[in-house]
Structures are given as C-alpha cells and as structure tokens.
Scaffold this active site. Sequence first.
Site, short mmCIF file in Angstrom:
data_model
loop_
_atom_site.label_atom_id
_atom_site.label_comp_id
_atom_site.label_asym_id
_atom_site.label_seq_id
_atom_site.Cartn_x
_atom_site.Cartn_y
_atom_site.Cartn_z
N GLU A 1 75.05 -16.74 -65.27
CA GLU A 1 74.82 -15.32 -65.62
C GLU A 1 74.73 -15.13 -67.13
O GLU A 1 73.88 -14.39 -67.63
CB GLU A 1 75.95 -14.45 -65.05
CG GLU A 1 75.89 -14.32 -63.53
CD GLU A 1 77.09 -13.63 -62.94
OE1 GLU A 1 76.97 -13.11 -61.82
OE2 GLU A 1 78.17 -13.61 -63.56
N GLY B 1 82.22 -12.69 -63.78
CA GLY B 1 82.64 -13.97 -63.20
C GLY B 1 83.51 -13.82 -61.98
O GLY B 1 83.98 -14.81 -61.42
C1 5RP Z 1 79.64 -12.62 -60.41
C2 5RP Z 1 79.83 -11.41 -61.23
C3 5RP Z 1 79.58 -10.10 -60.57
O1 5RP Z 1 78.57 -9.46 -61.24
C4 5RP Z 1 80.84 -9.29 -60.62
O2 5RP Z 1 81.87 -10.03 -60.02
C5 5RP Z 1 80.66 -7.95 -59.92
O3 5RP Z 1 80.51 -8.16 -58.55
P1 5RP Z 1 80.29 -6.97 -57.54
O4 5RP Z 1 78.96 -6.39 -57.83
O5 5RP Z 1 80.36 -7.63 -56.19
O6 5RP Z 1 81.41 -5.99 -57.73
O7 5RP Z 1 80.14 -11.45 -62.40
O8 5RP Z 1 80.00 -13.78 -61.12
#
Ligand code: 5RP
Length: 262
Positions: A111, A103
């Site tokens: 998701e 999140g």
């Molecule tokens: C979005 C998410 C993403 O998967 C999480 O924040 C990881 O992001 P990133 O791949 O940019 O590190 O949960 O809601």
Amino acid sequence: MTGELSPIDKAKFVAAKRAAALVEDGMRVGLGTGSTAAWLVRCLGEMVCDEGLKITAVPTSTRTAELAREVGIHVTSLDEAKWLDLTIDGADEFDTDLNLIKGGGGALLQEKIVATASDQMVVIADAGKEVEHLGAFPLPIEVIPFGWQTSQALIEETLVSMDVLGRSATLRMNGDAPFVTDEGNHILDLHLNRIGNARQLALVVNQIPGVVENGLFIDICDTVIIGHGDGNVEVRDINEGTVEREKLDFVESDNLFSDLSE
Ligand code: 5RP
C-alpha cells in the site's frame, strides 16, 4: 442489497462510490486493501462492465487482485504500470493533516509503495476513522521473520525515547500461527495509545534492523473522502484546503451488494 447493510458499511460504500467518480478513462489506478477498498473495487468493476470504463489497475494485495479480476478489472503490476495517476485506499486512522495509520489488513508495504508511486492518494473512510492524534489504533510494523523477537525487543527499547504513551508490541496472529504478509513477513502491532510525533517515529522505526516498513503514512495522502451511514460524504483536499459535502443515493444493485467476501 443496501437495505441489509449496516450504517458503517453504508458509510464505507458511499465514500468508495464518491471516490470511484474520480476515476477517468485511461487512468492508471492503485487499488487499496480492506473492506472499504473492496467497495471501491466493486464500484469500479461495475463502471468497467456497464459503462465501458477503461483503466489499468495495480492492486495492493493478492486479496484485492483476486476481487478486481473477479469484477472484470484489468490488473497489472506496479513495475508494468510504472507510475499511477491515482491510488484509492482505506485507512485505520487519519488526522487533520491527513497523516494515516494503515496496515490493519496487513498490506501496508504494498500500500505504501503503490501510494507513493501515485500522483494522488485518496483515502476513503467512515467517520469513525478520524482522530485528533494518531495511535489509538495499534501501529502495524512489518518485520522479516528472521530474528523477529530481536526486532521486537529493539523496537520496544527504541520506543522508550519516543513521544508515545504505550510501548508494548505484539506479534499479529492468524489463528495459532503468526500472520504472514504477501511478502512472507510478519506484523508487530505497537500499542502506543497516542503518538506525539508521528513523523519522527516513522523515520526512527524504519532504522531498526529487521523492520521492513511501518504503517504511518506521512504526507502521502492528498484527499480524504469521509462517508456517513445516511449517504452524506465529505471530501477534504489537503492541498487545496477545500471541503465539499454532498449526499449520495443508495442504488440497489444485486451485482454490487452480493457476496462481498471482505
Ligand atoms: C489494509 C489497510 C486498510 O486500508 C485498513 O485496515 C482499513 O480497512 P477497512 O477499510 O477494512 O476498515 O490498511 O492494510
């Protein structure tokens, strides 16, 4: 170009590339949100355009839907697809049981729905996302705008009896205005530092009026693919209890590495 990527972006890319190899012709695939998931979407787009891969994709945010369309992936809704073979998504933290905090990008609600409606959830991440105990990353809670301050107070009160080290909640902002999710809700980030019982916390928080969903993904993820900046990837399957390691080559590709907007 890969030569210009930071080690962390290389790690995210190789994790995404390895996960893309799990996608087969005819699959219905959930596409996560965030910078790691964006690499996956790019890899799949390349497979669709160059290799004729045929998939039906369900994105977990408007951002991911836009990117998927841009790279040539056929996008549909979850209700149209009904059930998915595989969802591949990033995470903010994962522990040894493959429980997650998600999140950070504000897309946790879609998701979680999409991952739950999938035969398998594969998380792609750089090694920095692995933790012994969840909770150093602030736990996102999606709340409806009506009475959000009351919901915040109720959440903070509830946290007093929970096994956590911190108890403050902050409203996520987007500049000067509250951040608004794809569903028109707000996000409260809980600064817990360490979550002792994530399963209990996930159940209790969702009982509070005004809370739509929390960012704890318990028993949802099946496999994590951990990428490293030198091209090494580790694939851990929690159901099989297996760990596989391999090294991927970086292949220069202008299409894939140009103007990534995430
Ligand atoms: C979005 C998410 C993403 O998967 C999480 O924040 C990881 O992001 P990133 O791949 O940019 O590190 O949960 O809601």
